[in-house]
Every structure is written in C-alpha cells, then in structure tokens.
Design a protein around this motif. Sequence first.
Motif, mmCIF file in Angstrom:
data_model
loop_
_atom_site.group_PDB
_atom_site.id
_atom_site.type_symbol
_atom_site.label_atom_id
_atom_site.label_comp_id
_atom_site.label_asym_id
_atom_site.label_seq_id
_atom_site.Cartn_x
_atom_site.Cartn_y
_atom_site.Cartn_z
ATOM 1 N N ALA A 330 0.836 -1.198 0.000
ATOM 2 C CA ALA A 330 0.000 0.000 0.000
ATOM 3 C C ALA A 330 0.869 1.247 0.000
ATOM 4 O O ALA A 330 1.744 1.388 0.862
ATOM 5 N N PRO A 331 0.669 2.184 -0.908
ATOM 6 C CA PRO A 331 1.380 3.461 -0.846
ATOM 7 C C PRO A 331 1.086 4.157 0.485
ATOM 8 O O PRO A 331 -0.015 4.026 1.034
ATOM 9 N N GLN A 332 2.070 4.923 0.968
ATOM 10 C CA GLN A 332 1.944 5.521 2.293
ATOM 11 C C GLN A 332 2.200 7.023 2.257
ATOM 12 O O GLN A 332 2.984 7.504 1.447
ATOM 13 N N VAL A 333 1.542 7.725 3.174
ATOM 14 C CA VAL A 333 1.876 9.109 3.496
ATOM 15 C C VAL A 333 2.127 9.151 4.989
ATOM 16 O O VAL A 333 1.230 8.855 5.785
ATOM 17 N N LEU A 334 3.338 9.496 5.380
ATOM 18 C CA LEU A 334 3.696 9.532 6.789
ATOM 19 C C LEU A 334 3.692 10.970 7.292
ATOM 20 O O LEU A 334 4.291 11.849 6.671
ATOM 21 N N VAL A 335 2.984 11.164 8.416
ATOM 22 C CA VAL A 335 2.921 12.468 9.080
ATOM 23 C C VAL A 335 3.600 12.290 10.432
ATOM 24 O O VAL A 335 2.943 12.081 11.457
ATOM 25 N N GLY A 352 10.594 5.326 -2.446
ATOM 26 C CA GLY A 352 9.612 5.597 -3.484
ATOM 27 C C GLY A 352 8.291 4.892 -3.295
ATOM 28 O O GLY A 352 7.512 4.746 -4.245
ATOM 29 N N ILE A 353 8.007 4.480 -2.042
ATOM 30 C CA ILE A 353 6.755 3.752 -1.786
ATOM 31 C C ILE A 353 5.715 4.650 -1.128
ATOM 32 O O ILE A 353 4.685 4.176 -0.657
ATOM 33 N N GLY A 354 5.979 5.964 -1.118
ATOM 34 C CA GLY A 354 5.034 6.904 -0.530
ATOM 35 C C GLY A 354 5.667 8.267 -0.392
ATOM 36 O O GLY A 354 6.672 8.572 -1.050
ATOM 37 N N ALA A 355 5.073 9.075 0.469
ATOM 38 C CA ALA A 355 5.524 10.461 0.650
ATOM 39 C C ALA A 355 5.680 10.766 2.131
ATOM 40 O O ALA A 355 4.965 10.207 2.979
ATOM 41 N N GLY A 378 3.001 5.051 -10.445
ATOM 42 C CA GLY A 378 4.394 4.699 -10.203
ATOM 43 C C GLY A 378 4.665 4.340 -8.755
ATOM 44 O O GLY A 378 5.399 3.392 -8.468
ATOM 45 N N THR A 379 4.068 5.100 -7.827
ATOM 46 C CA THR A 379 4.245 4.796 -6.408
ATOM 47 C C THR A 379 3.600 3.465 -6.069
ATOM 48 O O THR A 379 4.184 2.654 -5.321
ATOM 49 N N ARG A 380 2.445 3.203 -6.602
ATOM 50 C CA ARG A 380 1.779 1.911 -6.371
ATOM 51 C C ARG A 380 2.636 0.767 -6.890
ATOM 52 O O ARG A 380 2.804 -0.260 -6.221
ATOM 53 N N ALA A 381 3.207 0.924 -8.079
ATOM 54 C CA ALA A 381 4.042 -0.138 -8.651
ATOM 55 C C ALA A 381 5.281 -0.368 -7.789
ATOM 56 O O ALA A 381 5.699 -1.514 -7.554
ATOM 57 N N ARG A 382 5.885 0.712 -7.331
ATOM 58 C CA ARG A 382 7.072 0.575 -6.496
ATOM 59 C C ARG A 382 6.727 -0.072 -5.153
ATOM 60 O O ARG A 382 7.466 -0.927 -4.646
ATOM 61 N N ALA A 383 5.593 0.307 -4.571
ATOM 62 C CA ALA A 383 5.159 -0.294 -3.309
ATOM 63 C C ALA A 383 4.919 -1.788 -3.476
ATOM 64 O O ALA A 383 5.257 -2.595 -2.597
ATOM 65 N N GLY A 388 7.289 -7.412 -2.073
ATOM 66 C CA GLY A 388 7.788 -8.757 -2.340
ATOM 67 C C GLY A 388 9.150 -9.049 -1.745
ATOM 68 O O GLY A 388 9.595 -10.209 -1.740
ATOM 69 N N THR A 389 9.841 -8.024 -1.236
ATOM 70 C CA THR A 389 11.182 -8.223 -0.671
ATOM 71 C C THR A 389 11.179 -8.328 0.847
ATOM 72 O O THR A 389 12.211 -8.639 1.440
ATOM 73 N N ILE A 390 10.046 -8.057 1.486
ATOM 74 C CA ILE A 390 10.008 -7.981 2.948
ATOM 75 C C ILE A 390 9.892 -9.377 3.554
ATOM 76 O O ILE A 390 9.019 -10.162 3.178
ATOM 77 N N ARG A 391 10.775 -9.643 4.506
ATOM 78 C CA ARG A 391 10.787 -10.946 5.146
ATOM 79 C C ARG A 391 9.711 -11.041 6.221
ATOM 80 O O ARG A 391 9.298 -10.035 6.793
ATOM 81 N N THR A 392 9.298 -12.269 6.497
ATOM 82 C CA THR A 392 8.282 -12.494 7.521
ATOM 83 C C THR A 392 8.770 -13.441 8.624
ATOM 84 O O THR A 392 7.988 -13.842 9.476
ATOM 85 N N ASP A 393 10.057 -13.783 8.606
ATOM 86 C CA ASP A 393 10.566 -14.789 9.540
ATOM 87 C C ASP A 393 11.371 -14.190 10.685
ATOM 88 O O ASP A 393 12.103 -14.900 11.368
#
Length: 415
Positions: A330-335, A352-355, A378-383, A388-393
């Motif tokens: 999910a694209p993100q906006v962090l405040v 590049g996954i948000g602002a 573009g942000t959605r594609a990058r997100a 797919g690279t984030i580990r869960t272990d």
Amino acid sequence: MRVLLLAYGSRGDIEPMVALAMELRAVGVDVQMCAPPDFAELLDGAGLPLVPLGRSIREMATEAMTGTKPVSAESLPQRAAEMFAATYDSVAAVAEGCAAVVATGLPPAAAAARAVAEMLGVPYTYVAYFPTYLPSPHHPPFELPGRPFPPDVTDNRVLWDLDVENVNVLFGTGLDAHRASAGLPPVDNFRDYFLTDHPWLAADPALAPWQEPADVDVLQTGAWIRPDDRPLPADLEAFLNAGAPPVYVGFGSMPLRDALDVTRAAVEAVRAQGRRVLLSRGWADLALTDGQDDCFAVGEVNQQALFRRVAAVVHHGGAGTTTTAARAGAPQVLVPQMADQPYWAARVAGLGIGAAHDGPTPTTESLSAALTTALTAGTRARATAVAGTIRTDGATMAAKLLLDMISGERPPASA
C-alpha cells in the motif's frame, strides 16, 4: 523453560513482543509478559499472562502530547527513577526461574529489566525496532528534553558521546540508587547498560537496513510480525465493497494535540483526490466530521488484511504500521510526530513507496500534495515491488537466537 519479555511503550512496542512470544510458545517455552496495563485485553487474547507495569501509557502519552503534563529536563530524572523502581519491583516479583530476559521500550524500564537479569545471572537482550535508536557513525542520536546538542557539532560520533552524558543525567539516578542500596558501584554509561554492546534490531533489512561499520555489534533479525487471520467486521466489508478503495487515515497509539483539526484536514485532502475516507479512531480518537457516506470510522481491526484493500495509508510513521503497509504493497503518506517516525518517513520517501509530510500538523493543502505523490501509478508499482522483498521470519529467527543464547551457543548480551 521460561522466558520473560518486557515491553514498556505503545502498541508498536507490544505487538512484536507478542510475535516473539508466540514463536517461543510454539517450541514449548513458557512466556511471562510485562507491559503497561493498557494492553491487558490484547495479551489476554493471545493467551499471555500479563504483569502490568506502572500507569497507563496512553494517559502518559496524552499528557505529554497535549501539554497537560509535559516531559522536561527538570521533571524527567525523578520520573525516570520512579519508573525504574516500580518496574524493578514488578519484574523481580515474577522473574524467578526465568532463563532469559528480553526488553524494549523506555530506557528506565529496560534498565530495570537488565538489573533483574543481572540479579538472576541470566542473559539479557535489548531489542530496538529502528536503526537510529542505536549508536552509529552513520546517524545522529535523538535530542532529549531540555538537552539540545550544540548547533556547531555535526560529527555523529561526538554527538553520541554527548548522548551518553545526557542519558546519564536524565535516566541514571534510579539505576545508581538501586545499585547503591545493593552495595554495587554506579554505572558509568547508562545508555550502554540498557542497550548492551550486542542489541538486536527487529526491523526489515529492506525497509530499515543497519549500516556497517558501526560502534555496536547489532544483530538484525528482521521485523517481528504476528500473523493475523481475523476477518474484517461486516460493516467495514460493506463499506469497502460499496466503492473504490478508500484512503486509510490513522495515527495508531499516538495522541494528537489538535485531533479535530487534523481529521478535518485529512478528510478534505482525501476528498480533494476524489477518494473515500476510512478513519481509524486510535488513541487520537479520530471521529467522522460529517454524515456523508464517503467516510467510515473503524476501531481495532486486522490491518494486515485491511491495508491490501486501500488506495493509500496515511499514518504517523510507527515501525509497525509502516512495516504492515509496506508488506501489503500500500502506498503511504507519513505524518511523523516524534521519536522514530521521521526516520520511517524518510525511508518511505527514499524507497519511493510513498511520501513524507513535512511536519507533524497537516493542512488540507499539504496533505493533498503528499497524497498526489502517493496515489500515482508509479508509487503503487514501487510499493508492490518492495512488498515482495520484505521478510516475515524475523520472530522465528529471534526465537531460535534466544534459545541458542540460553543454551550457551552464543554469548549472552549481558556478559
């Protein structure tokens, strides 16, 4: 075998410890949790016995954020000493027979956990959830209340040396008083006492890499993620199915000074993008500003499932929310409001996954501008790619490392 886990902080501090607890229990280890009383229901739902620590962390955070009881350099040493003493007593009462202690959160509480481990002669490990909490030549330390760094000092190693002095002044009183009563010498470096020279970093390497060479021997496990298979509430499902994916807006366990103004700005900014709004009430008590059907408010829900179905996630930038949104693509906006949140905002923007919103108080215009970036294809594609690279272990790895440390295959951090 029994292990004691201590987390003195907000929801983002507790959830990863629950993930570790579940991994430990899966291999037959008993777990004792020590945490603020706010999370009794959460831990009860996970089947974890809770030893409550101190007063409500939500009340404390609200007092600090709203200015009703601000944290200052004058008040902090006494408050820290009281937190150390109360935490030590609570933990010592249940720690007998534990084979190891793992702690995170506020320094006085973590120091108390290490003091108990020292008393028992068992391994102690501190875990951080973001790299900039740990000493490194690659980033500066946080400034502490009433202890600003000299503006002409920019060398990170010098700043970390100054940080040792500041931490000793603000937090060391309680630990040294305890040690004096036990006939032990004072601790010269309070920060290194509670962090140790071998802390763990429970953050995803793709989102928050640890840079070498560094001044401490950090072991990065990956983020500790508790699987969540809860279904979404029926009324939320109905809202999601009634139109295009909404923009989620929530600040988690972060009180806000001007929650109503922030809510209005967020709703107007999302509507300006032609999107529906999904408000998460959280500790800021966000509430609907009008009766229009393009807005919906929710309480505690399964974010792992929800974030896969939203157009973007607007949030404060806590480690847990950032990681959950990134896993969902999910694209993100962090405040960002405080602490680690500016770090995560910079990482999200850099990847590049948000602002990253500039400053803690959004206006309709400033938030709309950030959403314009986050909602691009573009942000959605990058997100999606980063997800797919984030580990869960991470929690699985941490559980194995802890058991190895207990068995003597790895030197304990407190050695």
